[in-house]
Write a protein that holds these residues in place. Structure first.
Motif, PDB file in Angstrom:
ATOM      1  N   LEU A 111       0.735  -1.368  -0.109  1.00 36.88           N
ATOM      2  CA  LEU A 111       0.053   0.062   0.069  1.00 36.88           C
ATOM      3  C   LEU A 111       0.721   1.324  -0.081  1.00 36.88           C
ATOM      4  CD1 LEU A 111      -2.919  -0.984   2.432  1.00 36.88           C
ATOM      5  CD2 LEU A 111      -2.831  -1.189   0.039  1.00 36.88           C
ATOM      6  N   VAL A 129      -2.951   7.460   4.753  1.00 37.26           N
ATOM      7  CA  VAL A 129      -2.841   6.063   4.555  1.00 37.26           C
ATOM      8  C   VAL A 129      -2.229   5.291   5.834  1.00 37.26           C
ATOM      9  CG1 VAL A 129      -1.830   3.885   3.389  1.00 37.26           C
ATOM     10  CG2 VAL A 129      -2.182   5.941   1.973  1.00 37.26           C
ATOM     11  N   PRO A 132      -4.646   6.255   9.280  1.00 38.54           N
ATOM     12  CA  PRO A 132      -6.062   5.637   9.327  1.00 38.54           C
ATOM     13  C   PRO A 132      -5.868   3.912   9.444  1.00 38.54           C
ATOM     14  CG  PRO A 132      -5.912   7.030   7.606  1.00 38.54           C
ATOM     15  CD  PRO A 132      -4.671   7.132   8.407  1.00 38.54           C
ATOM     16  N   LEU A 133      -4.873   3.360   8.634  1.00 40.40           N
ATOM     17  CA  LEU A 133      -4.792   2.014   9.090  1.00 40.40           C
ATOM     18  C   LEU A 133      -4.395   1.560  10.491  1.00 40.40           C
ATOM     19  CD1 LEU A 133      -3.608   1.360   5.456  1.00 40.40           C
ATOM     20  CD2 LEU A 133      -5.794   0.688   6.287  1.00 40.40           C
ATOM     21  N   PRO A 207     -11.773   4.114  10.506  1.00 41.17           N
ATOM     22  CA  PRO A 207     -12.533   4.260   9.059  1.00 41.17           C
ATOM     23  C   PRO A 207     -13.376   3.207   8.929  1.00 41.17           C
ATOM     24  CG  PRO A 207     -10.157   4.449   8.667  1.00 41.17           C
ATOM     25  CD  PRO A 207     -10.181   4.216  10.229  1.00 41.17           C
ATOM     26  N   THR A 208     -14.608   3.547   8.412  1.00 42.39           N
ATOM     27  CA  THR A 208     -15.908   2.574   8.113  1.00 42.39           C
ATOM     28  C   THR A 208     -15.098   1.409   7.402  1.00 42.39           C
ATOM     29  OG1 THR A 208     -16.915   4.670   7.743  1.00 42.39           O
ATOM     30  CG2 THR A 208     -18.004   2.464   7.426  1.00 42.39           C
ATOM     31  N   GLY A 209     -14.166   1.533   6.527  1.00 41.53           N
ATOM     32  CA  GLY A 209     -13.922   0.414   5.710  1.00 41.53           C
ATOM     33  C   GLY A 209     -13.135  -0.580   6.555  1.00 41.53           C
ATOM     34  N   MET A 210     -12.512  -0.159   7.639  1.00 44.42           N
ATOM     35  CA  MET A 210     -11.608  -1.057   8.381  1.00 44.42           C
ATOM     36  C   MET A 210     -12.506  -1.709   9.410  1.00 44.42           C
ATOM     37  SD  MET A 210      -8.333  -0.210   8.116  1.00 44.42           S
ATOM     38  CE  MET A 210      -7.663  -0.737   9.775  1.00 44.42           C
ATOM     39  N   LYS A 212     -15.516  -2.571   8.768  1.00 38.75           N
ATOM     40  CA  LYS A 212     -16.287  -3.767   7.959  1.00 38.75           C
ATOM     41  C   LYS A 212     -15.359  -4.811   7.708  1.00 38.75           C
ATOM     42  CE  LYS A 212     -19.879  -0.818   5.210  1.00 38.75           C
ATOM     43  NZ  LYS A 212     -20.444  -0.806   4.145  1.00 38.75           N
ATOM     44  N   LEU A 213     -14.044  -4.484   7.409  1.00 41.20           N
ATOM     45  CA  LEU A 213     -13.146  -5.657   7.295  1.00 41.20           C
ATOM     46  C   LEU A 213     -12.853  -6.448   8.507  1.00 41.20           C
ATOM     47  CD1 LEU A 213     -11.168  -5.865   4.848  1.00 41.20           C
ATOM     48  CD2 LEU A 213      -9.363  -4.757   6.122  1.00 41.20           C
ATOM     49  N   ASN A 216     -16.160  -8.912   8.779  1.00 44.32           N
ATOM     50  CA  ASN A 216     -15.876  -9.884   7.553  1.00 44.32           C
ATOM     51  C   ASN A 216     -14.793 -11.001   8.056  1.00 44.32           C
ATOM     52  OD1 ASN A 216     -17.693  -8.603   6.157  1.00 44.32           O
ATOM     53  ND2 ASN A 216     -17.106  -8.911   4.282  1.00 44.32           N
TER      54      ASN A 216
ATOM     55  N   GLY B  86      -3.570  -3.573  -4.244  1.00 38.41           N
ATOM     56  CA  GLY B  86      -3.240  -2.229  -3.609  1.00 38.41           C
ATOM     57  C   GLY B  86      -4.364  -1.243  -3.454  1.00 38.41           C
ATOM     58  N   PHE B  88      -6.772   0.961  -1.179  1.00 36.24           N
ATOM     59  CA  PHE B  88      -6.608   1.056   0.215  1.00 36.24           C
ATOM     60  C   PHE B  88      -7.956   0.576   1.004  1.00 36.24           C
ATOM     61  CE2 PHE B  88      -3.948   4.226  -1.792  1.00 36.24           C
ATOM     62  CZ  PHE B  88      -2.795   4.086  -1.266  1.00 36.24           C
ATOM     63  N   PRO B  89      -7.792  -0.228   1.781  1.00 32.53           N
ATOM     64  CA  PRO B  89      -8.828  -1.097   2.597  1.00 32.53           C
ATOM     65  C   PRO B  89      -9.864   0.052   3.192  1.00 32.53           C
ATOM     66  CG  PRO B  89      -6.888  -1.424   3.732  1.00 32.53           C
ATOM     67  CD  PRO B  89      -6.486  -0.912   2.467  1.00 32.53           C
ATOM     68  N   HIS B  90      -9.230   1.229   3.582  1.00 34.55           N
ATOM     69  CA  HIS B  90     -10.013   2.090   4.431  1.00 34.55           C
ATOM     70  C   HIS B  90     -10.880   3.163   3.742  1.00 34.55           C
ATOM     71  CE1 HIS B  90      -6.451   4.114   3.766  1.00 34.55           C
ATOM     72  NE2 HIS B  90      -6.590   5.095   4.235  1.00 34.55           N
ATOM     73  N   MET B  91     -10.655   3.208   2.265  1.00 31.91           N
ATOM     74  CA  MET B  91     -11.151   4.127   1.561  1.00 31.91           C
ATOM     75  C   MET B  91     -12.403   3.358   0.525  1.00 31.91           C
ATOM     76  SD  MET B  91      -8.128   6.300  -0.108  1.00 31.91           S
ATOM     77  CE  MET B  91      -6.791   6.934   1.031  1.00 31.91           C
ATOM     78  N   TYR B 132     -16.651  -0.670  -0.253  1.00 29.50           N
ATOM     79  CA  TYR B 132     -15.207  -0.932   0.248  1.00 29.50           C
ATOM     80  C   TYR B 132     -14.625  -2.200  -0.556  1.00 29.50           C
ATOM     81  CZ  TYR B 132     -15.912   2.602   3.777  1.00 29.50           C
ATOM     82  OH  TYR B 132     -16.193   3.656   4.411  1.00 29.50           O
ATOM     83  N   HIS B 134     -13.128  -4.716   0.099  1.00 30.15           N
ATOM     84  CA  HIS B 134     -13.044  -6.168   0.557  1.00 30.15           C
ATOM     85  C   HIS B 134     -14.490  -6.723   0.150  1.00 30.15           C
ATOM     86  CE1 HIS B 134     -14.669  -4.308   3.790  1.00 30.15           C
ATOM     87  NE2 HIS B 134     -15.411  -5.178   4.202  1.00 30.15           N
TER      88      HIS B 134
END
Lengths: 217, 377
Positions: A111, A129, A132-133, A207-210, A212-213, A216, B86, B88-91, B132, B134
């Motif tokens: 990343l 990047v 947030p991660l 972050p929302t995406g994290m 949800k990750l 899952n 690659g 970005f998982p948070h976006m 997202y 994933h």
């Protein structure tokens, strides 16, 4: 029960003031810890060679008994809230620093390379990047550190910083159980509430995406 | 469009990752770098957007020396796609696609517009924008990865084995989709792979690399027709002949069933007559039970024809042969390594059942390269 009620009616106002002092000392120390340790942790990921060295030093400091540290600051800063905050701040550094370092180092190289390859500056990569991660890991460090500080802040009473420690130590000296409890119970409640609150903050900054990750996975 | 001028990359300790590269690509060309791992293909690609900086020589993009441009500016003008996708998982997908636009400080509305527009290129609906990474399949993710590299309308795009991690079916459809897209948008692509099929399918020109040097730089057709050296031959051969045609596995499937034979007790003049009739220069010698004895060729007859009379007295018994069931890929290796023209095939009792010649191999190559196309077109 009666003793509790009479204690509260006599010392109710005082209890609130002490609780506030306690919270103030611990949160000020933790806040300073975040301000210093997070950037430092990020910086250390850029200079990995000295990262181990710095973290080693902090680990050594961590092993000094908290009481000793509090006392050590008396010759320099005297007594009162300031030396207490400084001493506790030093304690908060390691957990936050270490978690920041680990969190940021854990961001996939891929990343980072993509970010760089797409034309992100160093700063943009950190803000958009890496941070947030790494937020869940960093927040874990901050929570842990803050809860510890609330516990240790009781000792600050010894160097005249006030706080709920005053009750506990008076109680111990005077063999008064209600004083000990009046100190210990609010400290515990404070610690639990703070952890809960920081948990909410963590949820809010992740972050929302994290999130949800995680569900899952 | 893109020019390498005596470019070398030397690492500390004197290891040459790539040395003295010279090449020039036109606008709109699809260039594929291919070679075994460690050949320097990825290094070469990464030098274009300065993720790795050349130690010697210059690289020019649109006539501009990249070392004189700010690397961040340079990279924002060059699309970049990598193997592990690659994203970005948070976006969200939208944030991922429009990342470069955000870096370029486009207003949010325009970014959203552009992201929508790009999604239609790969037949995805706008409702993906809010999702997202994933939540998408691998193929969809890599489509987004490609779109992200197209977002700012970059005219040059670098791709590092972008389809390598996908399953073969997805990879196939994505390759086709992408090739069409590239033609439509007229992008210059620099694409790194180690898969010859992929290279032949996508490339306008292929750069074959080995040990940091260019072995051959030419169109796919030209490379197939005139491989520069044995290395290229082997590189095409192994990948194309063996992997491309998994249905042809053993020599029986490709061998010639009627080799020209002669019996050991026949005379040399009969043998020569036979050669003349069948227009061959070599005969396999067998006995009554079809058991292979050896071979004779025209030179051997020529040397000894005055002294002896019978085939069995002249023939050479020592010869290379294969049993039925031998794998084609092993056969090919024998042909390439030892420069032989034919190998007889025998069964478990040494009885001759057929012969594999270079012509048979050419058929296999032909089928694997053009056979499929005839079916599809």
């Amino acid at each position: 029960m009666d003793t509790m009620i009479s204690f509260l009616s006599e010392n109710g106002m005082d209890l609130l003031v002490k609780t506030w002092e306690h919270l103030y000392i611990s949160l000020a120390a933790a806040g300073l810890g975040v301000i210093v340790a997070v950037p430092l942790g990020i910086a250390l990921t850029r200079i990995k060679r000295i990262a181990g060295f710095i973290m080693g030093i902090l680990s050594i400091i961590q092993t000094i008994p908290s009481f000793a540290i509090l006392v050590l600051f008396i010759p320099i800063l005297g007594i009162g809230k300031v030396p207490a905050i400084v001493a506790l701040f030093i304690y908060s550094l390691l957990p936050i620093l270490r978690n920041t370092y680990i969190g940021i180092s854990g961001v996939s190289n891929n990343l980072l390379e993509v970010g760089k390859g797409m034309g992100m500056t160093n700063w943009e990569r950190i803000v958009q990047v890496e941070l947030p991660l790494a937020v869940p890991v960093i927040m874990a460090g901050i929570r842990l550190s803050t809860v510890y500080l609330i516990g240790w802040a009781t000792l600050a009473s010894y160097i005249g910083a006030g706080g709920l420690g005053d009750y506990i130590f008076s109680g111990l000296n005077l063999y008064q159980t209600e004083f000990i409890l009046a100190g210990a119970i609010p400290v515990t409640i404070l610690a639990l509430l703070t952890d809960l609150l920081l948990g909410k903050v963590e949820d809010w900054v992740t972050p929302t995406g994290m999130k949800k990750l995680k569900v899952n996975a | 469009m893109l020019k390498f001028d005596h470019v070398s990359k030397v690492y500390k300790g004197g290891k040459h990752a790539v040395s003295d590269l010279n090449m020039e690509f036109e606008k709109g060309e699809f260039i594929v770098f291919i070679g075994p791992s460690g050949c320097g293909k990825t290094t070469t690609m990464k030098m274009i957007n300065r993720l790795i900086e050349p130690t010697e020589g210059s690289i020019y993009v649109d006539g501009e020396d990249i070392m004189k441009v700010d690397p961040v500016e340079l990279r924002r003008k060059i699309g970049y796609v990598i193997q592990q996708i690659g994203l970005f998982p948070h976006m969200t997908i939208e944030q991922n696609i429009s990342l470069v636009l955000k870096l370029l400080k486009w207003p949010e509305e325009k970014r959203r517009e552009r992201a929508k527009e790009l999604l239609t290129l790969v037949d995805m609906t706008p409702d993906y924008l809010e999702r997202y990474p994933h939540e998408l399949s691998g193929g969809q993710q890599q489509r987004i990865g490609v779109l992200r590299a197209l977002a700012a309308d970059q005219s040059l795009i670098l791709m590092d084995e972008p389809f390598g991690a996908l399953d073969p079916i997805t990879r196939d459809s994505l390759q086709e989709e992408f090739k069409k897209l590239q033609r439509k948008l007229n992008k210059t692509i620099v694409f790194v792979t180690h898969d010859m099929d992929e290279a032949l399918k996508l490339a306008d020109r292929i750069v074959i690399m080995r040990d940091g040097k260019i072995v051959q730089f030419d169109t796919p057709d030209e490379i197939l027709r005139n491989p520069a050296d044995e290395f290229v031959e082997e590189f095409i051969g192994q990948e194309r002949l063996v992997q491309a045609r998994p249905n042809i596995q053993t020599v029986e499937q490709i061998m010639n069933l009627a080799p020209v034979t002669v019996m050991g007790d026949q005379t040399l003049s009969a043998a020569i007559k036979l050669m003349k009739e069948r227009r061959v220069d070599t005969l396999l010698v067998i006995n009554e039970d079809q058991v292979l004895q050896g071979y004779i060729d025209v030179e051997m007859i020529d040397q000894k024809r005055t002294k002896v009379n019978l085939v069995s007295e002249v023939m050479e018994r020592k010869m290379l042969k294969m049993e039925t069931g031998t794998l084609v890929k092993d056969t090919i290796r024998k042909f390439l390594n030892r420069a032989i023209k034919y190998v007889p095939v025998v069964d478990e009792n040494e009885r001759l059942v057929g012969i594999v010649t270079r012509a048979n191999l050419v058929d296999v190559v032909y089928d694997s390269i053009w056979g499929d196309e005839e079916i599809t077109s």
